[in-house]
Write a protein that holds these residues in place. Structure first.
Motif, PDB file in Angstrom:
ATOM      1  N   VAL A 126       0.921  -1.129  -0.154  1.00  0.00           N
ATOM      2  CA  VAL A 126      -0.147   0.142  -0.287  1.00  0.00           C
ATOM      3  C   VAL A 126       0.985   0.892  -0.071  1.00  0.00           C
ATOM      4  O   VAL A 126       1.637   1.613   1.330  1.00  0.00           O
ATOM      5  N   GLY A 127       0.490   1.965  -1.043  1.00  0.00           N
ATOM      6  CA  GLY A 127       1.326   3.451  -1.406  1.00  0.00           C
ATOM      7  C   GLY A 127       0.382   4.593  -1.408  1.00  0.00           C
ATOM      8  O   GLY A 127      -0.280   4.695  -1.692  1.00  0.00           O
ATOM      9  N   LEU A 128       1.323   5.855   0.017  1.00  0.00           N
ATOM     10  CA  LEU A 128      -0.573   6.826   0.351  1.00  0.00           C
ATOM     11  C   LEU A 128       0.452   7.967  -0.360  1.00  0.00           C
ATOM     12  O   LEU A 128       1.426   7.882  -0.020  1.00  0.00           O
ATOM     13  N   LEU A 182      -3.724  10.697  -7.223  1.00  0.00           N
ATOM     14  CA  LEU A 182      -3.507   9.145  -7.980  1.00  0.00           C
ATOM     15  C   LEU A 182      -2.312   9.424  -8.880  1.00  0.00           C
ATOM     16  O   LEU A 182      -3.044  10.778  -9.364  1.00  0.00           O
ATOM     17  N   PRO A 183      -1.961   9.451  -9.428  1.00  0.00           N
ATOM     18  CA  PRO A 183      -0.460   9.488  -9.914  1.00  0.00           C
ATOM     19  C   PRO A 183      -1.569   9.148 -11.640  1.00  0.00           C
ATOM     20  O   PRO A 183      -2.493   8.628 -11.539  1.00  0.00           O
ATOM     21  N   GLN A 184      -1.393   9.701 -12.910  1.00  0.00           N
ATOM     22  CA  GLN A 184      -2.257  10.306 -14.473  1.00  0.00           C
ATOM     23  C   GLN A 184      -1.151   8.966 -14.985  1.00  0.00           C
ATOM     24  O   GLN A 184       0.462   8.292 -15.097  1.00  0.00           O
ATOM     25  N   VAL A 228      -1.037  -4.386  -5.293  1.00  0.00           N
ATOM     26  CA  VAL A 228      -0.691  -3.457  -5.311  1.00  0.00           C
ATOM     27  C   VAL A 228      -1.552  -1.812  -5.229  1.00  0.00           C
ATOM     28  O   VAL A 228      -2.746  -2.127  -6.137  1.00  0.00           O
ATOM     29  N   ILE A 229      -1.813  -2.000  -4.651  1.00  0.00           N
ATOM     30  CA  ILE A 229      -2.188  -0.755  -4.338  1.00  0.00           C
ATOM     31  C   ILE A 229      -2.174   1.104  -3.517  1.00  0.00           C
ATOM     32  O   ILE A 229      -0.939   1.753  -2.851  1.00  0.00           O
ATOM     33  N   MET A 230      -2.877   2.582  -4.135  1.00  0.00           N
ATOM     34  CA  MET A 230      -2.412   3.664  -4.202  1.00  0.00           C
ATOM     35  C   MET A 230      -3.659   4.290  -3.778  1.00  0.00           C
ATOM     36  O   MET A 230      -5.069   3.497  -4.460  1.00  0.00           O
ATOM     37  N   GLY A 271      -8.714   9.625   0.022  1.00  0.00           N
ATOM     38  CA  GLY A 271      -9.551   8.297   0.334  1.00  0.00           C
ATOM     39  C   GLY A 271      -9.988   7.475  -0.774  1.00  0.00           C
ATOM     40  O   GLY A 271     -10.098   5.797  -1.083  1.00  0.00           O
ATOM     41  N   GLU A 272      -9.769   8.170  -2.385  1.00  0.00           N
ATOM     42  CA  GLU A 272      -9.719   7.144  -3.336  1.00  0.00           C
ATOM     43  C   GLU A 272      -8.599   5.752  -4.076  1.00  0.00           C
ATOM     44  O   GLU A 272      -7.494   6.635  -3.149  1.00  0.00           O
TER      45      GLU A 272
END
Length: 298
Positions: A18-20, A24-26, A98-100, A105-106
């Motif tokens: 999990v990356g905080l 979120l990147p394009q 793999v979670i961003m 919270g999105e």
């Protein structure tokens, strides 16, 4: 019951990375993150941990890889009180998510099933473990043929079955014929029945008992020829609902295994889901029995 119920969970195990990040990147963009967390996950592993913390004797049936993640997954499940004696080790990689997550919270998630896809068929020993359980709990992050085989083994051994039909996938007739209790959220219910809104009557045409989870509104429990009741949620200041559904389902299995009336079991499971939502995280936020009881008694 004077002894803790034996809950056998056949399902997935993933390492959650999990990356905080601020946002979120394009596509093609790199964004510097705020933090990183690595924790055991997968619906099967989470629900086994939830059942163990809720007071059940939890046994996990699944597959991990021969990589470092597999070693970590096995050790963390064992540390949570889950019996991992029968977990398979498959040559290759473990399941990984793999979670961003951004500050609003999105999230964006990529799941590579890895060893979970190798969990096919059941050994004689695995069938015996299922038959010795009070409740079998399955999800749909492993091959559906294995879920079907597990539920069939449970029926043959006199073990009650709970299917948490998540994520929504095709439910073969042979699987449904061996499910005692179906647990779904609203989107999963719609996917299964193909109706615009959740159709509990349509679900009861497939299985004898249904729990429809309603998020902050609680849950609905219905059975053929029996009650159809709304069970309210417990009010809490929610910080993170990521693993609340797994906390609910694991606790529900324990409560049913203890012999509770299912309406009361759903209420107790609601307390588990609410207690989980008060903390940030996934498997680390799954509540203990004491935490569930404290909220349940309010």
């Amino acid at each position: 019951m004077t002894t803790a119920p034996r809950i056998v969970v056949a399902g997935s195990a993933n390492m959650d990375l999990v990356g905080l990040t601020p946002r979120l990147p394009q596509p093609g963009e790199t964004v510097l993150g705020d933090d990183f967390v690595m924790m055991a996950g997968g619906k099967g592993a989470n629900q086994a941990t939830a059942a163990a913390r809720a007071g059940g004797v939890a046994v996990f049936l699944g597959a991990i890889g021969s990589d470092a993640f597999g070693v970590t997954l096995s050790s963390r499940l064992a540390a949570a009180g889950v019996d991992t004696t029968h977990v398979r080790t498959s040559y290759g990689v473990s399941g990984v998510a793999v979670i961003m997550v951004d500050r609003a919270g999105e999230n964006a998630i990529v799941v590579a099933p890895g060893a979970n896809n190798s969990f096919t068929g059941l050994t004689v020993a695995e069938e015996a473990v299922i038959a010795a359980g009070d409740v079998l709990l399955c999800q749909q992050e492993i091959p559906v043929s294995t879920v079907t085989a597990a539920c069939r083994a449970a029926r043959a051994g006199g073990t009650r079955t709970i299917l948490n039909a998540a994520p929504a996938r095709e439910l073969p007739a042979d699987l449904l014929a061996n499910v005692d209790l179906l647990v779904v959220n609203q989107s999963e219910a719609v996917a299964i029945t193909g109706t615009p809104e959740p159709d509990v009557a349509g679900l009861l045409a497939l299985v004898p008992r249904v729990v429809l989870t309603l998020g902050a509104a609680g849950a609905r429990y219905a059975e053929r020829g029996g009650p159809d009741e709304h069970v309210p949620a417990f009010r809490v200041d929610a910080a993170d609902t990521t693993a609340a559904g797994d906390a609910f389902t694991g606790a529900l299995a324990v409560a049913w295994g203890e012999g509770r009336d299912l309406t009361d079991a759903v209420r107790w499971a609601n307390a588990a889901g609410a207690a989980c939502a008060r903390q940030i995280g996934a498997s680390n936020a799954l509540p203990t029995r004491a935490e569930i009881e404290q909220l349940y008694g309010t």
